[in-house]
Design a protein around this motif. Structure first.
Motif, PDB file in Angstrom:
ATOM      1  N   ALA A   1      -3.661  -7.836   7.578  1.00  0.00           N
ATOM      2  CA  ALA A   1      -3.608  -8.213   6.159  1.00  0.00           C
ATOM      3  C   ALA A   1      -2.390  -9.076   5.862  1.00  0.00           C
ATOM      4  N   GLU A   2      -1.227  -8.709   6.394  1.00  0.00           N
ATOM      5  CA  GLU A   2      -0.021  -9.498   6.157  1.00  0.00           C
ATOM      6  C   GLU A   2      -0.120 -10.877   6.813  1.00  0.00           C
TER       7      GLU A   2
ATOM      8  N   PHE B   1     -11.612 -13.858   6.131  1.00  0.00           N
ATOM      9  CA  PHE B   1     -11.154 -14.236   7.465  1.00  0.00           C
ATOM     10  C   PHE B   1     -12.036 -13.590   8.528  1.00  0.00           C
ATOM     11  N   THR B   2     -11.930 -14.100   9.746  1.00  0.00           N
ATOM     12  CA  THR B   2     -12.512 -13.490  10.938  1.00  0.00           C
ATOM     13  C   THR B   2     -11.404 -13.399  11.968  1.00  0.00           C
ATOM     14  N   THR B   3     -11.293 -12.250  12.596  1.00  0.00           N
ATOM     15  CA  THR B   3     -10.271 -12.077  13.626  1.00  0.00           C
ATOM     16  C   THR B   3     -10.838 -11.330  14.828  1.00  0.00           C
TER      17      THR B   3
ATOM     18  N   ALA C   1      -8.720 -10.001   2.633  1.00  0.00           N
ATOM     19  CA  ALA C   1      -7.377  -9.511   2.333  1.00  0.00           C
ATOM     20  C   ALA C   1      -7.027  -9.966   0.922  1.00  0.00           C
ATOM     21  N   CYS C   2      -6.453  -9.041   0.149  1.00  0.00           N
ATOM     22  CA  CYS C   2      -6.091  -9.348  -1.231  1.00  0.00           C
ATOM     23  C   CYS C   2      -4.644  -8.957  -1.489  1.00  0.00           C
TER      24      CYS C   2
ATOM     25  N   LYS D   1      -3.511  -6.081   1.103  1.00  0.00           N
ATOM     26  CA  LYS D   1      -4.384  -4.990   1.527  1.00  0.00           C
ATOM     27  C   LYS D   1      -5.649  -5.570   2.102  1.00  0.00           C
ATOM     28  N   LEU D   2      -6.250  -4.848   3.036  1.00  0.00           N
ATOM     29  CA  LEU D   2      -7.411  -5.318   3.777  1.00  0.00           C
ATOM     30  C   LEU D   2      -8.626  -4.471   3.484  1.00  0.00           C
TER      31      LEU D   2
END
Length: 121
Positions: free
Chosen positions: A47-48, A89-91, A106-107, A114-115
């Motif tokens: 998230a960060e 996102f995609t990770t 993520a917001c 936060k995720l």
């Protein structure tokens, strides 16, 4: 007696007296670094990383030294609709259990991000 010998004798006397005195170490103010803060999980690290990235950025590596997990955030894009300021996102995530892909959002939440999301693979 020369002055330098008197000074050396006095210094040795002070050192010998200091060595004979044994006072206990104070440990009341010592704290464990792990007890002062909660462990950082992979979701927090991701998230960060997404929060620090900009939309359309190049692939971004992340790693969590506490868990040994690592991955690459493949794309980040701004969300539309109700999730103002959020990023999709995609990770990838390489951990002891294997490699997975994760699609998420993520917001911003106060001073951090936060995720929320579900595993894609």
């Amino acid at each position: 007696m020369p002055k330098h010998l008197i000074l050396i004798s006095a210094l040795l006397g002070v050192l010998a007296t200091g060595c004979a005195s044994q006072e206990p170490l104070e440990t009341t103010s010592a704290t464990s670094p792990t007890s002062a803060s909660a462990p950082v999980n992979d979701r927090t690290v991701i998230a960060e990383a997404v929060g620090n990235a900009s939309a359309g950025s190049k692939p971004l590596a992340w790693a969590n030294p506490e868990t040994g997990s690592a991955g690459v955030i493949e794309h980040v894009e701004n969300t539309t609709g109700q999730e103002t300021g959020c990023r999709k996102f995609t990770t990838s995530q390489q951990a002891l259990g294997g490699k997975t892909r994760f699609d998420g959002v993520a917001c911003p939440s106060g001073q951090s991000w936060k995720l929320s999301g579900e595993s894609a693979d």
